[in-house]
Design a protein around this motif. Structure first.
Motif, PDB file in Angstrom:
ATOM      1  N   GLN A   2      15.717 -44.731   3.682  1.00 47.29           N
ATOM      2  CA  GLN A   2      16.149 -45.638   2.622  1.00 47.29           C
ATOM      3  C   GLN A   2      17.530 -46.213   2.945  1.00 47.29           C
ATOM      4  OE1 GLN A   2      17.141 -43.475  -1.053  1.00 47.29           O
ATOM      5  NE2 GLN A   2      16.793 -41.605   0.105  1.00 47.29           N
ATOM      6  N   ASN A   3      17.980 -47.113   2.139  1.00 44.97           N
ATOM      7  CA  ASN A   3      19.304 -47.708   2.311  1.00 44.97           C
ATOM      8  C   ASN A   3      20.357 -46.598   2.311  1.00 44.97           C
ATOM      9  OD1 ASN A   3      21.851 -48.870   1.675  1.00 44.97           O
ATOM     10  ND2 ASN A   3      20.817 -50.662   0.861  1.00 44.97           N
ATOM     11  N   GLN A  82      20.932 -47.045  11.602  1.00 46.50           N
ATOM     12  CA  GLN A  82      21.658 -47.534  10.430  1.00 46.50           C
ATOM     13  C   GLN A  82      23.183 -47.504  10.615  1.00 46.50           C
ATOM     14  OE1 GLN A  82      20.215 -48.450   7.420  1.00 46.50           O
ATOM     15  NE2 GLN A  82      18.145 -48.150   8.160  1.00 46.50           N
ATOM     16  N   SER A  85      25.550 -50.137   8.857  1.00 48.01           N
ATOM     17  CA  SER A  85      25.490 -49.983   7.394  1.00 48.01           C
ATOM     18  C   SER A  85      26.190 -48.711   6.948  1.00 48.01           C
ATOM     19  CB  SER A  85      24.033 -49.947   6.921  1.00 48.01           C
ATOM     20  OG  SER A  85      23.398 -51.159   7.194  1.00 48.01           O
TER      21      SER A  85
END
Length: 100
Positions: A2-3, A82, A85
């Motif tokens: 997920q984010n 990721q 981010s």
């Protein structure tokens, strides 16, 4: 995965490193410790995220079996995808720790 902004981070500790120009960010998710290394204090860039598990377990993000630290110190492939981010999340959430 997920984010990264929505993950339940706990015990976040951001340290300046003397061994190289950068930061070490330790954080815990679901009782598993991860270590995020960031290079260059003036213009930070992400390097890697390692598992630092106390006991043999499966990483909920990359599904690898991880052995206790230091034998099982491995890169988390899910976090590796990721990195920008993740760095942005910590810089936004903890801006005072990134002042060069």
């Amino acid at each position: 995965m997920q984010n990264v902004n929505g993950l339940p981070y706990q015990d976040v500790k951001i340290s300046n490193l003397s061994s190289f120009d950068g930061y070490q960010i330790n954080f815990r998710i679901n009782d598993h410790l991860y270590q995020f290394l960031v290079g260059n204090k003036k213009r930070p860039f992400p390097l890697n995220v390692m598992h630092i598990f106390k006991e043999k377990d499966i990483c909920i993000f990359c599904n690898k079996t991880i052995y206790p630290y230091p034998a099982g110190q491995q890169i988390c492939l899910a976090f590796q995808k990721q990195l920008p981010s993740l760095l942005n999340h910590f810089q936004t959430s903890y801006p005072n720790d990134f002042i060069a």
